[in-house]
Design a protein around this motif. Structure first.
Motif, PDB file in Angstrom:
ATOM      1  N   LEU A 108       0.630  -0.953   0.200  1.00 38.20           N
ATOM      2  CA  LEU A 108      -0.151  -0.269  -0.072  1.00 38.20           C
ATOM      3  C   LEU A 108       0.924   1.676   0.258  1.00 38.20           C
ATOM      4  CD1 LEU A 108      -2.508  -0.811   2.854  1.00 38.20           C
ATOM      5  CD2 LEU A 108      -2.939  -1.459   0.164  1.00 38.20           C
ATOM      6  N   ALA A 109       0.678   2.466  -0.604  1.00 35.37           N
ATOM      7  CA  ALA A 109       1.526   3.892  -0.625  1.00 35.37           C
ATOM      8  C   ALA A 109       0.423   4.297  -0.589  1.00 35.37           C
ATOM      9  CB  ALA A 109       2.257   3.744  -1.832  1.00 35.37           C
ATOM     10  N   GLY A 110       0.654   6.153  -1.147  1.00 36.78           N
ATOM     11  CA  GLY A 110      -0.409   7.024  -0.698  1.00 36.78           C
ATOM     12  C   GLY A 110       0.222   8.180  -0.727  1.00 36.78           C
ATOM     13  N   PHE A 111      -0.056   8.844  -0.989  1.00 35.71           N
ATOM     14  CA  PHE A 111       0.064  10.572  -1.507  1.00 35.71           C
ATOM     15  C   PHE A 111      -0.314  11.749  -0.662  1.00 35.71           C
ATOM     16  CE2 PHE A 111       0.145   9.386  -5.600  1.00 35.71           C
ATOM     17  CZ  PHE A 111      -0.459  10.361  -5.670  1.00 35.71           C
ATOM     18  N   ALA A 112      -0.398  12.941   0.166  1.00 36.45           N
ATOM     19  CA  ALA A 112      -1.519  13.481  -0.307  1.00 36.45           C
ATOM     20  C   ALA A 112      -1.091  15.133  -0.305  1.00 36.45           C
ATOM     21  CB  ALA A 112      -2.404  13.687   0.797  1.00 36.45           C
ATOM     22  N   PRO A 113      -1.385  15.854  -0.330  1.00 37.01           N
ATOM     23  CA  PRO A 113      -0.550  17.362  -0.143  1.00 37.01           C
ATOM     24  C   PRO A 113      -1.032  18.177   1.148  1.00 37.01           C
ATOM     25  CG  PRO A 113      -2.719  17.935  -1.458  1.00 37.01           C
ATOM     26  CD  PRO A 113      -2.082  16.582  -1.553  1.00 37.01           C
ATOM     27  N   VAL A 114       0.437  19.087   2.337  1.00 38.01           N
ATOM     28  CA  VAL A 114      -0.210  18.921   3.119  1.00 38.01           C
ATOM     29  C   VAL A 114      -0.422  20.412   2.788  1.00 38.01           C
ATOM     30  CG1 VAL A 114       1.193  19.612   5.177  1.00 38.01           C
ATOM     31  CG2 VAL A 114       1.715  17.653   4.400  1.00 38.01           C
ATOM     32  N   ALA A 115      -2.262  20.875   3.911  1.00 37.43           N
ATOM     33  CA  ALA A 115      -2.777  21.926   3.900  1.00 37.43           C
ATOM     34  C   ALA A 115      -1.710  23.126   4.407  1.00 37.43           C
ATOM     35  CB  ALA A 115      -4.158  21.983   4.824  1.00 37.43           C
ATOM     36  N   GLY A 116      -1.862  24.262   4.006  1.00 44.21           N
ATOM     37  CA  GLY A 116      -0.949  25.056   4.117  1.00 44.21           C
ATOM     38  C   GLY A 116       0.582  25.387   3.660  1.00 44.21           C
ATOM     39  N   THR A 117       0.683  24.685   2.662  1.00 41.66           N
ATOM     40  CA  THR A 117       2.782  24.237   3.114  1.00 41.66           C
ATOM     41  C   THR A 117       2.291  24.051   1.493  1.00 41.66           C
ATOM     42  OG1 THR A 117       2.782  21.881   3.553  1.00 41.66           O
ATOM     43  CG2 THR A 117       2.647  23.827   5.331  1.00 41.66           C
ATOM     44  N   TYR A 155       7.908  15.644   1.503  1.00 42.02           N
ATOM     45  CA  TYR A 155       8.786  15.974   0.458  1.00 42.02           C
ATOM     46  C   TYR A 155       8.845  16.780  -0.047  1.00 42.02           C
ATOM     47  CZ  TYR A 155       9.832  10.626  -0.296  1.00 42.02           C
ATOM     48  OH  TYR A 155      10.726   9.157  -0.231  1.00 42.02           O
ATOM     49  N   ARG A 156       9.122  18.176  -0.610  1.00 42.28           N
ATOM     50  CA  ARG A 156       8.751  18.703  -1.262  1.00 42.28           C
ATOM     51  C   ARG A 156       8.664  18.645  -2.895  1.00 42.28           C
ATOM     52  NH1 ARG A 156      10.801  21.709   2.860  1.00 42.28           N
ATOM     53  NH2 ARG A 156       9.622  23.029   3.842  1.00 42.28           N
ATOM     54  N   GLY A 216      12.217  17.716 -11.816  1.00 42.26           N
ATOM     55  CA  GLY A 216      10.331  17.492 -12.066  1.00 42.26           C
ATOM     56  C   GLY A 216      10.643  16.296 -10.863  1.00 42.26           C
ATOM     57  N   ALA A 217      10.701  15.920  -9.914  1.00 46.31           N
ATOM     58  CA  ALA A 217      10.654  15.290  -8.735  1.00 46.31           C
ATOM     59  C   ALA A 217      10.834  15.837  -7.750  1.00 46.31           C
ATOM     60  CB  ALA A 217      12.246  14.514  -9.357  1.00 46.31           C
ATOM     61  N   LEU A 218      10.382  14.248  -6.696  1.00 44.98           N
ATOM     62  CA  LEU A 218      10.431  15.308  -5.069  1.00 44.98           C
ATOM     63  C   LEU A 218      11.829  15.021  -4.700  1.00 44.98           C
ATOM     64  CD1 LEU A 218       7.654  13.037  -4.303  1.00 44.98           C
ATOM     65  CD2 LEU A 218       6.847  15.016  -4.642  1.00 44.98           C
ATOM     66  N   ALA A 219      11.957  15.881  -3.616  1.00 44.04           N
ATOM     67  CA  ALA A 219      13.243  16.079  -2.356  1.00 44.04           C
ATOM     68  C   ALA A 219      12.723  15.827  -1.514  1.00 44.04           C
ATOM     69  CB  ALA A 219      13.722  17.372  -3.391  1.00 44.04           C
ATOM     70  N   TRP A 220      13.325  14.602  -1.043  1.00 44.64           N
ATOM     71  CA  TRP A 220      12.871  14.250   0.314  1.00 44.64           C
ATOM     72  C   TRP A 220      13.351  15.721   1.537  1.00 44.64           C
ATOM     73  CZ3 TRP A 220      16.624  14.209   4.717  1.00 44.64           C
ATOM     74  CH2 TRP A 220      16.041  13.283   6.195  1.00 44.64           C
TER      75      TRP A 220
END
Length: 147
Positions: free
Chosen positions: A101-110, A129-130, A136-140
């Motif tokens: 299982l994997a998932g992701f979501a934006p953190v509100a207000g950041t 991550y940002r 064009g990728a995520l940065a930890w």
């Protein structure tokens, strides 16, 4: 979250999955994109709705109807459309039909994105991550939890 962020999240999960030694890699992984979550996010069961879903396996990553993911989690949890921690039966620690299982979501207000992976049993990680537009990728940024 825009399509570039979404692609970066799915790409990061694919790379992490490929780095797992083959004998430990789950052959299939459900990936869920959730709506924004609040800080601090130290859990992997986001309270926001599932917006998009994918199934990752040796054939690649295939977009699926988000309700397929919700149905899968519902059947596994037996909790009628609401769940907390995934039940152990999802991971089938007996060696039969394991699934990650994997998932992701934006953190509100950041500008943070929270991302988690659970490869089976107690093997998982949640991190912030940002999105790096130049790469064009995520940065930890930081780990939230590790099991």
């Amino acid at each position: 979250m825009n399509e570039l962020h979404r692609q970066a999240c799915v790409g990061e999960l694919l790379q992490v999955w490929k780095q797992i030694p083959e004998e430990h890699r789950p052959p299939s992984v459900w990936i869920a994109e959730h709506g924004p979550v609040a800080l601090p996010d130290s859990e992997y069961n986001y309270p926001s709705p599932v917006l998009n879903a994918w199934l990752l396996n040796d054939h690649g990553v295939t977009r699926r109807d988000p309700q397929e993911y919700v149905r899968f989690m519902t059947v596994q949890s037996g909790r009628h459309w609401a769940w907390g921690a995934p039940p152990r039966s999802i991971f089938s620690n007996t060696g039969r039909h394991p699934i990650g299982l994997a998932g992701f979501a934006p953190v509100a207000g950041t500008d943070l994105i929270t991302l988690h992976v659970i490869w089976g049993g107690l093997w998982g990680q949640g991190s912030h991550y940002r999105y790096d537009a130049q790469a064009g990728a995520l940065a930890w940024v930081a780990d939230l939890w590790l099991s």
